[in-house]
Design an enzyme around this catalytic site. Structure first.
Site, mmCIF file in Angstrom:
data_model
loop_
_atom_site.group_PDB
_atom_site.id
_atom_site.type_symbol
_atom_site.label_atom_id
_atom_site.label_comp_id
_atom_site.label_asym_id
_atom_site.label_seq_id
_atom_site.Cartn_x
_atom_site.Cartn_y
_atom_site.Cartn_z
ATOM 1 N N ARG A 47 23.755 80.363 -39.520
ATOM 2 C CA ARG A 47 24.355 79.830 -40.747
ATOM 3 C C ARG A 47 23.186 79.858 -41.702
ATOM 4 N NH1 ARG A 47 25.543 78.453 -45.239
ATOM 5 N NH2 ARG A 47 26.978 76.797 -45.833
ATOM 6 N N HIS A 101 20.377 77.202 -46.609
ATOM 7 C CA HIS A 101 21.211 76.721 -47.716
ATOM 8 C C HIS A 101 21.007 75.233 -47.945
ATOM 9 C CE1 HIS A 101 23.537 75.392 -44.255
ATOM 10 N NE2 HIS A 101 24.287 74.674 -45.034
ATOM 11 N N HIS A 140 23.304 71.695 -50.061
ATOM 12 C CA HIS A 140 24.578 71.318 -50.693
ATOM 13 C C HIS A 140 24.533 69.894 -51.207
ATOM 14 C CE1 HIS A 140 25.029 69.908 -46.573
ATOM 15 N NE2 HIS A 140 24.981 71.145 -46.148
ATOM 16 N N GLU A 193 25.470 65.784 -44.661
ATOM 17 C CA GLU A 193 26.089 66.506 -43.540
ATOM 18 C C GLU A 193 25.703 65.874 -42.211
ATOM 19 O OE1 GLU A 193 25.448 70.820 -43.460
ATOM 20 O OE2 GLU A 193 24.710 70.648 -41.413
ATOM 21 N N HIS A 221 18.255 73.781 -45.248
ATOM 22 C CA HIS A 221 18.218 73.901 -43.785
ATOM 23 C C HIS A 221 18.896 75.181 -43.338
ATOM 24 C CE1 HIS A 221 21.905 71.731 -44.905
ATOM 25 N NE2 HIS A 221 22.487 72.288 -43.857
ATOM 26 N N GLU A 223 32.970 74.099 -47.784
ATOM 27 C CA GLU A 223 31.945 74.874 -47.097
ATOM 28 C C GLU A 223 31.678 76.197 -47.830
ATOM 29 O OE1 GLU A 223 29.955 74.236 -44.668
ATOM 30 O OE2 GLU A 223 29.386 76.262 -44.097
#
Ligand SMILES: *[C@@H]1O[C@H](CO)[C@@H](O)[C@H](O)[C@H]1NC(C)=O
Ligand SMILES: *[C@@H]1O[C@H](CO)[C@@H](O)[C@H](O)[C@H]1NC(C)=O
Ligand SMILES: *[C@@H]1O[C@H](CO)[C@@H](O)[C@H](O)[C@H]1NC(C)=O
Length: 499
Positions: A193, A196, A198, A202, A241, A263
């Site tokens: 993944r 990124h 956000h 999370e 992360h 997402e």
């Protein structure tokens, strides 16, 4: 395609394409009908089509020359369906109905008087899975917002080259889930993944396999850790992360503290580099502009990677500030925490008391044995977001002043109970029910109905509920968390010693 003129467009259009402009309205059809003898023509239908798109005016309302068929019975004879055990028992007893294998299941609940049958149309596999909606307990009443979202109904976004997938649940899928949203993500062996960050916080439970995580905080402290099934991580909003699957591959559950989180709207390193002038990037990293010749076009999101070094120390990059200290670290090896055992199952709690970085995430992982039940309770300060990891169960949401509704859940389903609605979770299957509760709270908290009454003067409880002395004496003073029960849910003569 670009047409130079409308006339050219008309010439190029296939014969069956409707001309520009509105489809003829019934009034226009009627005009044609009265002009032409015989059936209404189908001027624009493909070759081989027949009939007309709309019916005649004579079908409007009552018309003695078009009699209605009111004599054909649609009752389903009892020989054409089967009843599940418990289906004719008292409605208010509300036994779980296992409709999974009965022939032509019907929405029947209770034995006396008239019972409804369903001649269809219907989606029978859904009816079988949701027997408490299809044939609700007699105690269900009023309107309760939907509390269930099967991730099986979510769009599955695939990564590049089959590297994994992600599917999500948010207010768009489940409108009451305003405080939290969830994602189920799969990464094939060595897939990422991508790097990124956000806007939401999370919290994550690793469901299967293992992964290596890396992150950097505001102080220039770094983080690297390997997590296995049952472990938890937390990344605060804005902290960059990445997650890489180890050779086993990985699947995990993400919970965000914003019900409208998507997402698909995270800040990706690939997009960061694509959305800034190359000259600026070169200046920023003090390199030549040719350094960016190989940056990806478009998002990476989920993509294949080279294997992470087996030895985690080789992935450990530290600067002068060193590693993030344990008091602020982003992982908790929850799989290694022994569970708290009670009759009927066990529970593990993880909240900021032991995982301080996850300031507002309080979670409990319950294992409920067949026939047993997570007790009737509510939460005082937070909505509950939950996820079924294995097995199946049902839950009734009681909402003040006088509504309740029962929902059935299976592995992969998300449930959501707004604060402070009362609820329980009963194992309705033959294997352990394992599920996760997540709250937005600094400490995991709940009010146990049994303990509440056990700590209230007997005289007061008796005046309210008319309990016998024996019932009053059984009320606990300690939270049971999980109550054992008979594996056969339609046998109500449960004796603890018989298990
Ligand atoms: C990474 O390096 C730091 C500083 O040398 C050390 O404290 C930490 O334990 C290392 N972590 C790992 C996973 O090797
Ligand atoms: C892992 O890597 C570190 C740093 O390169 C090294 O000091 C250590 O001996 C290695 N451990 C193993 C088990 O190979
Ligand atoms: C469960 O109990 C009911 C009521 O006693 C009985 O009719 C039924 O056969 C039992 N089911 C099983 C699978 O034992």
């Amino acid at each position: 395609m670009f047409y130079r003129s409308l006339a050219a467009a008309a010439l190029l259009a296939p014969a069956w394409a409707a001309p520009a402009g509105p489809v003829p309205a019934p009034a226009m059809l009627k005009a044609r009908q009265s002009d032409a003898a015989g059936p209404v023509p189908t001027p624009y239908g493909p070759a081989g089509s027949s009939g007309s798109l709309r019916g005649p005016e004579s079908l409007l309302g009552y018309n003695p020359s078009n009699p209605v068929d009111v004599d054909t019975s649609i009752d389903i004879p009892p020989a054409d369906f089967e009843l599940a055990p418990g289906q004719t028992a008292d409605k208010d007893l509300g036994l779980y109905l296992d409709l999974s294998t009965v022939k032509n299941p019907q929405p029947i609940r209770g034995g006396s008087g008239k019972v409804p049958t369903d001649p269809g149309p219907r989606n029978t596999p859904m009816d079988r899975q949701n027997s408490d909606l299809f044939a609700p307990p007699g105690t269900d009443a009023g309107d309760v917002p939907n509390a269930k979202w099967p991730l099986a109904l979510s769009h599955n976004r695939h990564g590049l080259n089959g590297a994994g997938f992600a599917r999500q649940q948010s207010v768009r899928e489940l409108p009451i889930s305003t405080a939290m949203a969830g994602v189920d993500m799969r990464l094939e062996p060595n897939a990422y993944r991508e790097l990124h960050w956000h806007k939401a916080n999370e919290w994550s439970l690793l469901l299967k396999g293992s992964a290596r995580l890396t992150a950097v905080n505001e102080n220039g402290e770094s983080f690297v850790d390997d997590l296995q099934e049952g472990d938890v991580w937390y990344f605060p909003a804005g902290i960059p992360h990445a997650i890489q699957a180890m050779e086993s591959g990985v699947e995990f559950l993400l919970v965000f503290d914003d019900g409208s989180f998507s997402e698909d709207n995270t800040f990706l390193v690939s997009e960061l580099f694509e959305r800034n002038p190359t000259s600026v990037l070169a200046k920023d990293l003090r390199v030549d502009t040719t350094a960016f010749d190989n940056i990806p076009e478009g998002e990476l999101y989920i993509f294949e990677g080279t294997p992470a070094p087996k030895n985690i120390s080789e992935s450990n990059v530290t600067g002068p500030a060193g590693s993030i200290p344990p008091s602020g670290t982003y992982s908790y090896h929850w799989s290694q925490q022994p569970a708290y055992e009670v009759p009927g199952g066990n529970v593990k709690i993880l909240d900021p008391l032991t995982f301080p970085v996850a300031k507002n995430f309080a979670a409990a992982l319950f294992t409920v044995k067949p026939g047993a039940m997570r007790e009737l309770h509510w939460h005082t300060t937070s909505d509950e977001w939950n996820y079924i990891i294995s097995g199946q169960g049902r839950l009734t949401v009681f909402v003040a002043p006088e509504s309740s509704r029962t929902f059935d859940f299976r592995a992969g389903d998300v449930g959501y109970v707004p604060v402070p609605d009362a609820h329980y979770l009963e194992n309705t299957g033959t294997e352990d029910l394992v599920y996760l509760e997540v709250l937005q709270a600094g400490v995991y908290n709940d009010i146990s109905v049994a303990q509440w009454l056990g700590l209230t003067p007997k005289q007061v409880v008796k005046d309210h509920l008319g309990f016998s002395e024996d019932t009053l004496n059984r009320l606990p003073q300690v939270k049971p968390f999980i109550l054992p029960g008979h594996k056969n849910l339609t046998d109500t003569n449960y004796k603890e010693e018989s298990e």
